[in-house]
Write an enzyme that holds these catalytic residues in place. Structure first.
Site, short mmCIF file in Angstrom:
data_model
loop_
_atom_site.label_atom_id
_atom_site.label_comp_id
_atom_site.label_asym_id
_atom_site.label_seq_id
_atom_site.Cartn_x
_atom_site.Cartn_y
_atom_site.Cartn_z
N VAL A 5 15.57 24.83 -10.85
CA VAL A 5 14.36 25.19 -10.10
C VAL A 5 13.43 26.05 -10.95
O VAL A 5 12.55 26.71 -10.43
CB VAL A 5 14.76 25.94 -8.80
N HIS B 45 16.26 19.87 -6.58
CA HIS B 45 16.55 21.05 -5.74
C HIS B 45 15.31 21.92 -5.54
O HIS B 45 15.41 23.12 -5.23
CB HIS B 45 17.68 21.89 -6.36
N CYS C 112 4.36 28.39 9.38
CA CYS C 112 3.25 27.43 9.25
C CYS C 112 3.47 26.45 8.10
O CYS C 112 2.63 25.56 7.88
CB CYS C 112 1.93 28.18 9.05
N CYS D 166 3.97 35.53 5.14
CA CYS D 166 2.77 34.70 4.97
C CYS D 166 1.64 35.37 5.75
O CYS D 166 1.90 36.21 6.63
CB CYS D 166 3.08 33.33 5.55
N ASN E 161 27.57 18.87 -23.27
CA ASN E 161 28.11 20.03 -22.55
C ASN E 161 29.21 20.66 -23.40
O ASN E 161 29.96 19.93 -24.04
CB ASN E 161 28.72 19.54 -21.21
N1 APR Z 1 24.34 23.84 -23.13
C1 APR Z 1 24.83 22.80 -22.36
N2 APR Z 1 25.64 22.98 -21.28
C2 APR Z 1 26.01 24.25 -21.00
C3 APR Z 1 25.58 25.37 -21.77
C4 APR Z 1 24.70 25.11 -22.87
N3 APR Z 1 24.22 26.09 -23.64
N4 APR Z 1 26.12 26.49 -21.23
C5 APR Z 1 26.87 26.09 -20.15
N5 APR Z 1 26.82 24.75 -20.04
C6 APR Z 1 27.44 23.88 -19.02
C7 APR Z 1 28.73 24.42 -18.40
O1 APR Z 1 29.86 24.04 -19.16
C8 APR Z 1 28.72 23.75 -17.02
O2 APR Z 1 29.35 22.47 -17.08
O3 APR Z 1 26.53 23.78 -17.95
C9 APR Z 1 27.23 23.54 -16.74
C10 APR Z 1 26.65 24.47 -15.68
O4 APR Z 1 27.25 24.15 -14.46
P1 APR Z 1 26.79 24.86 -13.11
O5 APR Z 1 26.63 26.29 -13.34
O6 APR Z 1 27.73 24.38 -12.06
O7 APR Z 1 25.32 24.27 -12.87
P2 APR Z 1 24.86 22.90 -12.20
O8 APR Z 1 25.77 21.79 -12.53
O9 APR Z 1 23.44 22.74 -12.53
O10 APR Z 1 25.01 23.27 -10.64
C11 APR Z 1 24.55 22.34 -9.70
O11 APR Z 1 24.86 23.90 -7.90
O12 APR Z 1 24.78 26.08 -7.37
C12 APR Z 1 24.14 24.89 -7.17
O13 APR Z 1 21.89 24.41 -6.66
C13 APR Z 1 22.71 24.90 -7.66
O14 APR Z 1 21.54 23.23 -8.96
C14 APR Z 1 22.75 23.94 -8.84
C15 APR Z 1 23.92 23.04 -8.52
#
Ligand code: APR
Length: 254
Positions: free
Chosen positions: A104, A120, A131, A149, A214
């Site tokens: 976001v 999201h 509103c 608001c 990742n």
């Molecule tokens: N580069 C690439 N990947 C990375 C890095 C990096 N520098 N650092 C961490 N990661 C990986 C982690 O290993 C993990 O798999 O990014 C991932 C982050 O996972 P989450 O924190 O679970 O984030 P996300 O998958 O986007 O979460 C999904 O969950 O909490 C809700 O709405 C929120 O959009 C979010 C959704």
């Protein structure tokens, strides 16, 4: 790793439609913590207590004070890193068509990507519960919590809380992009949250190559994704772009 970088550049070069699905990991190198894993936001804050719509409706001030205020500081300071910049470059090179992001923070658009599906929502906007007017977050004063608001209604981030539906247009566009792509780059997501984590499955079932970037493996690894390039998104996306440009140049010179 180099082989996988070269392989990815080749796969991208022969592709006709490339889509990226990104998560919090792609913004970690911009100073925004992930949600899960070491140093994740949900290690400090209980998501069901602070990021669920019922929790917000029960006590908006608590959620504003604990979660939203902290996120505002972090997101305000954040700037695109090499991963965002690299994806914008891939769009410029005519390789990447769309990004489906769970983030976001608006950093993909700030880096220059034009077709970003905000699955999201976006923290840059607040919406009035009464509103439904939308106001840019930077215009919202936090002197009064929860902020109101001009109609007197309570403001909430224009993001998807747990317990809420994904905006239908974004869901439809994401499914379409996943269905139509022949390569999906899945970058920096734990692939634990639905329905975003289902997009790579749609891509795979439609015959696409699914490439993960990742530092850790995810539930997609070895089942849905064809291969995982282990490491940080900034470094890896930058290396892929360099290799793509190198291969394009050699083809031109050939
Ligand atoms: N580069 C690439 N990947 C990375 C890095 C990096 N520098 N650092 C961490 N990661 C990986 C982690 O290993 C993990 O798999 O990014 C991932 C982050 O996972 P989450 O924190 O679970 O984030 P996300 O998958 O986007 O979460 C999904 O969950 O909490 C809700 O709405 C929120 O959009 C979010 C959704």
């Amino acid at each position: 790793m180099d082989d996988l970088i070269k392989k990815t550049a080749k796969d991208l070069a022969v592709s006709s439609k490339v889509v990226a699905l990104t998560g919090a990991g792609v913004s970690v190198e911009s100073g925004i913590p992930p949600f899960r894993g070491k140093g994740g936001l949900w290690e400090k804050i209980d998501p069901m207590e602070f990021a669920h719509i019922d929790a917000f409706m029960r006590n908006p001030a608590k959620v504003w004070n604990i979660l939203i205020r902290e996120m505002k500081d972090i997101v305000d300071k954040a700037r695109p890193n090499d991963a965002h910049i690299g994806l914008a470059r891939l769009e410029k090179l005519g390789i990447l068509s769309s990004i489906i992001t769970q983030n976001v923070d608006g950093l993909h658009q700030m880096a220059g990507n034009s077709d970003v599906i905000e699955f999201h929502g976006n923290f840059a906007w607040q919406k009035c519960l009464a509103c439904e007017r939308k106001i840019e977050t930077f215009r919202v004063s936090l002197d009064e919590i929860p902020p109101k608001c001009s109609c007197g209604g309570i403001l909430r981030p224009d993001c998807v809380f747990f317990g809420e539906m994904i905006p239908p247009e974004e869901l439809m566009r994401s499914r379409k992009a996943s269905y139509e792509c022949d390569v999906m780059l899945v970058i920096g997501t734990s692939a634990l949250v639905q329905p975003a984590a289902y997009m790579p499955v749609i891509a795979k079932e439609s015959g696409a190559l699914v490439i993960e970037i990742n530092p850790e493996s995810t539930p997609l690894t070895g089942s849905i994704s064809d291969y995982l390039i282990k490491g940080n998104a900034g470094k890896i996306v930058k290396e892929i772009v360099t290799e793509v440009e190198h291969q394009m140049q050699s083809r031109k010179n050939a």
